[in-house]
Design an enzyme around this catalytic site. Sequence first.
Site, PDB file in Angstrom:
ATOM      1  N   CYS A 265      21.160   9.932   9.308  1.00  0.00           N
ATOM      2  CA  CYS A 265      20.128   9.710  10.333  1.00  0.00           C
ATOM      3  C   CYS A 265      18.723  10.088   9.893  1.00  0.00           C
ATOM      4  O   CYS A 265      17.844   9.229   9.822  1.00  0.00           O
ATOM      5  CB  CYS A 265      20.503  10.454  11.609  1.00  0.00           C
ATOM      6  SG  CYS A 265      22.006   9.811  12.337  1.00  0.00           S
TER       7      CYS A 265
HETATM    8  C1  UDX Z   1      20.880  14.379  13.430  1.00  0.00           C
HETATM    9  C2  UDX Z   1      20.273  14.875  14.749  1.00  0.00           C
HETATM   10  O1  UDX Z   1      20.433  16.276  14.844  1.00  0.00           O
HETATM   11  C3  UDX Z   1      20.945  14.194  15.934  1.00  0.00           C
HETATM   12  O2  UDX Z   1      20.322  14.587  17.154  1.00  0.00           O
HETATM   13  C4  UDX Z   1      20.825  12.676  15.791  1.00  0.00           C
HETATM   14  O3  UDX Z   1      21.453  12.024  16.833  1.00  0.00           O
HETATM   15  C5  UDX Z   1      21.404  12.257  14.469  1.00  0.00           C
HETATM   16  O4  UDX Z   1      20.793  12.942  13.396  1.00  0.00           O
HETATM   17  P1  UDX Z   1      23.040  14.890  11.990  1.00  0.00           P
HETATM   18  O5  UDX Z   1      22.495  13.925  11.008  1.00  0.00           O
HETATM   19  O6  UDX Z   1      24.476  14.846  12.331  1.00  0.00           O
HETATM   20  O7  UDX Z   1      22.208  14.779  13.378  1.00  0.00           O
HETATM   21  O8  UDX Z   1      22.767  16.323  11.358  1.00  0.00           O
HETATM   22  P2  UDX Z   1      21.967  17.657  11.692  1.00  0.00           P
HETATM   23  O9  UDX Z   1      22.915  18.683  12.182  1.00  0.00           O
HETATM   24  O10 UDX Z   1      20.793  17.363  12.483  1.00  0.00           O
HETATM   25  O11 UDX Z   1      21.522  18.042  10.186  1.00  0.00           O
HETATM   26  C6  UDX Z   1      20.772  17.132   9.447  1.00  0.00           C
HETATM   27  C7  UDX Z   1      20.427  17.729   8.090  1.00  0.00           C
HETATM   28  O12 UDX Z   1      19.435  18.736   8.239  1.00  0.00           O
HETATM   29  C8  UDX Z   1      21.609  18.392   7.379  1.00  0.00           C
HETATM   30  O13 UDX Z   1      21.542  18.084   6.003  1.00  0.00           O
HETATM   31  C9  UDX Z   1      21.352  19.889   7.598  1.00  0.00           C
HETATM   32  O14 UDX Z   1      21.874  20.668   6.543  1.00  0.00           O
HETATM   33  C10 UDX Z   1      19.825  19.934   7.572  1.00  0.00           C
HETATM   34  N1  UDX Z   1      19.248  21.066   8.317  1.00  0.00           N
HETATM   35  C11 UDX Z   1      19.483  21.170   9.656  1.00  0.00           C
HETATM   36  C12 UDX Z   1      18.431  21.975   7.633  1.00  0.00           C
HETATM   37  O15 UDX Z   1      18.209  21.880   6.431  1.00  0.00           O
HETATM   38  N2  UDX Z   1      17.862  23.002   8.349  1.00  0.00           N
HETATM   39  C13 UDX Z   1      18.064  23.148   9.700  1.00  0.00           C
HETATM   40  O16 UDX Z   1      17.518  24.098  10.271  1.00  0.00           O
HETATM   41  C14 UDX Z   1      18.906  22.205  10.372  1.00  0.00           C
END
Ligand code: UDX
Length: 430
Positions: A265
């Site tokens: 995403c």
């Molecule tokens: C994301 C959005 O959170 C969600 O609302 C939307 O509908 C789809 O995209 P997702 O892709 O499943 O969801 O993952 P998410 O939990 O958001 O993490 C995304 C990435 O960011 C991961 O690689 C995670 O490791 C990274 N991340 C997340 C960070 O590096 N730091 C953070 O504080 C949070």
Amino acid sequence: MNIAVIGTGYVGLPAGAGFASHGHNVTCVDIDEEKVEKINSGECPIYEEGLPELLQEVVSKGKLEATTDTITAVKNADIVLLAVGTPMDKEGNINLDYIEKASKDIAEGMKEREEHQTIVIKSTVVPTTTEEKIIPILEQSGKKPGKDFGVCMNPEFLREGTALKDFLEPDRIVIGELDEKSGDNLEKIYSEFDAPIMRTGLKEAELIKYASNSLLATKISFINEIGNLCKELGIDVYDVADGVGMDHRVKRDFLDSGAGFGGSCFPKDVRALIKFMEDKGEEPRILQDTINVNVDQKTKLVEQLQNHYSDLSGKKIAVLGLAFKPGTDDIRQSPAIDIIAELKELGAEFKAYDPKAIENMKQKHPEIEYTSSYQEALKEADAGLILTDWEEFNEISREELKKMNKALILEGRRMSYELDGENRQGVTWP
Ligand code: UDX
């Protein structure tokens, strides 16, 4: 209500099972016959917490069934949810092939139906797509939008790994509507959800999805940029993030610094919004740098490893974590892909481990060695890299480090195990 859900991926299936658990009659539609058979036998085709159990329950109760027959499913549906994928093409535009195909099939189904129905877009589409691309196809049914059928844009904010919970317990429900009747119909099926409902226009709803993901991604790139400064200063970015996050206007969520964001995403949605803005003559400066910072952040660990080994050729590196985040087998845009590719260029050798994502990573990097435990990966390794914060890695102990060639762990994700400072270092913390 009778609900048809077109597409049984990470959005369609949790939504279908969720609505069926609220008592609606749900028909899930997919072109993949194998998936349809699996669902009808109560088996869950995707790995998501709690979904297999709920799917089994609603299928056995006859509240959910699956089919490849879009036309019949649409004919019998009061509400049709369009939840097919919108992948990105090479130019950074979203690819609407699945949307267009499904919309054509929906239009065929609409021809068979007398009563009013509402078509709801749940796929992530850039602003204007519903009005300019989808509604014209639905009109091929010979029906009039706003008169014979309604249209809504209802973005989904669920995360992989917690898709079902996020669907059933959302922070908000955004209903973009063509007209009030459309919005009223959709609001009915959300009546039992305990979340605020925002009613707005179709373009607004489309953009709320992109702006939400882009702001979350920007928050991560921001804290990574601050984190790189912390690394220079020898201080812990997590202390800084805690202090910043105590401000109620900022909040601490999504300020976890590390090896960068991945997944299906954030990278796709930010890039699609950049392209869309450029096409509109706008300059997406912040978003462009959100991507630039993230691309560089992914390989910061390689630079830090080179501080320990100027020549990495022949060095055995234990890669712990391949999924883009814990709780999923998904490796799409995972930092691990780039880091392994870069280390391969530098001649390093690998032993890689992940509790769920090895089979997927074998598609990308078939020639590297995979192990069945992190202990095995660490044995005789010259260094360990932690790229996904799986809970089990918090059990790494001094004993395991003694079995490494050099007791050295570089963390791309924050862990909470008891290891001495000289044996472990963080990408943006000491
Ligand atoms: C994301 C959005 O959170 C969600 O609302 C939307 O509908 C789809 O995209 P997702 O892709 O499943 O969801 O993952 P998410 O939990 O958001 O993490 C995304 C990435 O960011 C991961 O690689 C995670 O490791 C990274 N991340 C997340 C960070 O590096 N730091 C953070 O504080 C949070």
